[in-house]
Design a protein around this motif. Structure first.
Motif, PDB file in Angstrom:
ATOM      1  N   ASN A  43       0.818  -1.209   0.000  1.00 14.11           N
ATOM      2  CA  ASN A  43       0.000   0.000   0.000  1.00 14.11           C
ATOM      3  C   ASN A  43       0.853   1.261   0.000  1.00 14.11           C
ATOM      4  N   LYS A  44       1.908   1.279   0.824  1.00 14.96           N
ATOM      5  CA  LYS A  44       2.791   2.444   0.865  1.00 14.96           C
ATOM      6  C   LYS A  44       3.473   2.660  -0.471  1.00 14.96           C
ATOM      7  N   GLY A  45       3.930   1.588  -1.073  1.00 13.79           N
ATOM      8  CA  GLY A  45       4.602   1.699  -2.364  1.00 13.79           C
ATOM      9  C   GLY A  45       3.677   2.176  -3.462  1.00 13.79           C
ATOM     10  N   ALA A  46       2.476   1.624  -3.513  1.00 16.72           N
ATOM     11  CA  ALA A  46       1.512   2.009  -4.548  1.00 16.72           C
ATOM     12  C   ALA A  46       1.080   3.461  -4.378  1.00 16.72           C
ATOM     13  N   LEU A  47       0.818   3.865  -3.148  1.00 15.83           N
ATOM     14  CA  LEU A  47       0.419   5.246  -2.891  1.00 15.83           C
ATOM     15  C   LEU A  47       1.556   6.211  -3.225  1.00 15.83           C
ATOM     16  N   GLY A  48       2.769   5.848  -2.843  1.00 15.00           N
ATOM     17  CA  GLY A  48       3.917   6.686  -3.155  1.00 15.00           C
ATOM     18  C   GLY A  48       4.141   6.817  -4.648  1.00 15.00           C
ATOM     19  N   LEU A  49       3.975   5.713  -5.383  1.00 15.26           N
ATOM     20  CA  LEU A  49       4.106   5.773  -6.837  1.00 15.26           C
ATOM     21  C   LEU A  49       3.068   6.711  -7.440  1.00 15.26           C
ATOM     22  N   ALA A  50       1.839   6.612  -6.982  1.00 11.12           N
ATOM     23  CA  ALA A  50       0.777   7.456  -7.522  1.00 11.12           C
ATOM     24  C   ALA A  50       1.023   8.933  -7.210  1.00 11.12           C
ATOM     25  N   LEU A  51       1.338   9.226  -5.962  1.00 14.32           N
ATOM     26  CA  LEU A  51       1.516  10.629  -5.571  1.00 14.32           C
ATOM     27  C   LEU A  51       2.770  11.249  -6.189  1.00 14.32           C
ATOM     28  N   ASN A  52       3.877  10.528  -6.147  1.00 14.16           N
ATOM     29  CA  ASN A  52       5.105  11.069  -6.714  1.00 14.16           C
ATOM     30  C   ASN A  52       5.039  11.140  -8.241  1.00 14.16           C
ATOM     31  N   GLY A  53       4.383  10.173  -8.852  1.00 21.12           N
ATOM     32  CA  GLY A  53       4.199  10.224 -10.300  1.00 21.12           C
ATOM     33  C   GLY A  53       3.338  11.403 -10.719  1.00 21.12           C
ATOM     34  N   ALA A  54       2.269  11.640  -9.975  1.00 18.38           N
ATOM     35  CA  ALA A  54       1.414  12.790 -10.270  1.00 18.38           C
ATOM     36  C   ALA A  54       2.166  14.099 -10.057  1.00 18.38           C
ATOM     37  N   THR A  55       2.964  14.171  -9.003  1.00 16.67           N
ATOM     38  CA  THR A  55       3.766  15.366  -8.744  1.00 16.67           C
ATOM     39  C   THR A  55       4.762  15.591  -9.867  1.00 16.67           C
ATOM     40  N   LEU A  56       5.375  14.524 -10.334  1.00 20.38           N
ATOM     41  CA  LEU A  56       6.346  14.605 -11.415  1.00 20.38           C
ATOM     42  C   LEU A  56       5.715  15.200 -12.674  1.00 20.38           C
ATOM     43  N   VAL A  57       4.578  14.686 -13.057  1.00 20.28           N
ATOM     44  CA  VAL A  57       3.897  15.161 -14.262  1.00 20.28           C
ATOM     45  C   VAL A  57       3.366  16.579 -14.067  1.00 20.28           C
ATOM     46  N   LEU A  58       2.753  16.837 -12.924  1.00 19.80           N
ATOM     47  CA  LEU A  58       2.150  18.136 -12.659  1.00 19.80           C
ATOM     48  C   LEU A  58       3.186  19.254 -12.629  1.00 19.80           C
ATOM     49  N   ILE A  59       4.267  19.068 -11.903  1.00 21.33           N
ATOM     50  CA  ILE A  59       5.287  20.107 -11.798  1.00 21.33           C
ATOM     51  C   ILE A  59       5.994  20.314 -13.127  1.00 21.33           C
ATOM     52  N   GLY A  60       6.263  19.232 -13.852  1.00 22.15           N
ATOM     53  CA  GLY A  60       6.877  19.369 -15.176  1.00 22.15           C
ATOM     54  C   GLY A  60       6.014  20.192 -16.113  1.00 22.15           C
ATOM     55  N   GLY A  61       4.734  19.899 -16.145  1.00 20.11           N
ATOM     56  CA  GLY A  61       3.811  20.650 -16.999  1.00 20.11           C
ATOM     57  C   GLY A  61       3.612  22.077 -16.540  1.00 20.11           C
ATOM     58  N   LEU A  62       3.512  22.269 -15.240  1.00 18.44           N
ATOM     59  CA  LEU A  62       3.323  23.611 -14.693  1.00 18.44           C
ATOM     60  C   LEU A  62       4.532  24.501 -14.962  1.00 18.44           C
ATOM     61  N   THR A  63       5.716  23.937 -14.819  1.00 22.43           N
ATOM     62  CA  THR A  63       6.936  24.698 -15.093  1.00 22.43           C
ATOM     63  C   THR A  63       6.988  25.102 -16.558  1.00 22.43           C
ATOM     64  N   ALA A  64       6.685  24.180 -17.443  1.00 22.23           N
ATOM     65  CA  ALA A  64       6.681  24.498 -18.878  1.00 22.23           C
ATOM     66  C   ALA A  64       5.638  25.564 -19.203  1.00 22.23           C
ATOM     67  N   PHE A  65       4.477  25.478 -18.573  1.00 24.19           N
ATOM     68  CA  PHE A  65       3.406  26.451 -18.804  1.00 24.19           C
ATOM     69  C   PHE A  65       3.818  27.846 -18.350  1.00 24.19           C
ATOM     70  N   VAL A  66       4.389  27.941 -17.156  1.00 29.55           N
ATOM     71  CA  VAL A  66       4.786  29.252 -16.622  1.00 29.55           C
ATOM     72  C   VAL A  66       5.902  29.860 -17.461  1.00 29.55           C
ATOM     73  N   ILE A  67       6.852  29.048 -17.883  1.00 32.73           N
ATOM     74  CA  ILE A  67       7.946  29.560 -18.714  1.00 32.73           C
ATOM     75  C   ILE A  67       7.407  30.038 -20.067  1.00 32.73           C
ATOM     76  N   ALA A  68       6.461  29.321 -20.637  1.00 32.47           N
ATOM     77  CA  ALA A  68       5.859  29.750 -21.903  1.00 32.47           C
ATOM     78  C   ALA A  68       5.103  31.075 -21.738  1.00 32.47           C
ATOM     79  N   LYS A  69       4.382  31.207 -20.633  1.00 29.45           N
ATOM     80  CA  LYS A  69       3.658  32.457 -20.386  1.00 29.45           C
ATOM     81  C   LYS A  69       4.620  33.619 -20.165  1.00 29.45           C
ATOM     82  N   LEU A  70       5.715  33.376 -19.440  1.00 26.14           N
ATOM     83  CA  LEU A  70       6.705  34.433 -19.235  1.00 26.14           C
ATOM     84  C   LEU A  70       7.353  34.831 -20.551  1.00 26.14           C
TER      85      LEU A  70
END
Length: 75
Positions: A43-70
């Motif tokens: 359970n800990k491993g699966a939850l960690g994979l889901a949360l860290n994977g979502a963070t990885l995708v979200l922050i990568g996309g958000l950073t690209a979006f903010v840089i494009a807007k700037l």
């Protein structure tokens, strides 16, 4: 504006790297749980994979979006 872009890029890279390390650690925890048939580690491993994977995708996309807007504001 160039300095702000560099700062945002550095922050994005740092958070993304931390999330990537979290994904690796969660994968190892999940693998350990599956090998020993320990439901808690699974359970800990699966939850960690889901949360860290979502963070990885979200922050990568958000950073690209903010840089494009700037770039749109500056250019």
């Amino acid at each position: 504006m160039d300095q702000v872009t560099k700062i945002i890029t550095a922050l994005g890279i740092g958070i993304t790297a931390a999330a990537a390390i979290g994904v690796i650690m969660s994968w190892l925890k999940l693998k350990e749980g599956l090998e020993s048939e320990d439901a808690r580690n699974i359970n800990k491993g699966a939850l960690g994979l889901a949360l860290n994977g979502a963070t990885l995708v979200l922050i990568g996309g958000l950073t690209a979006f903010v840089i494009a807007k700037l770039a749109g504001i500056a250019g």
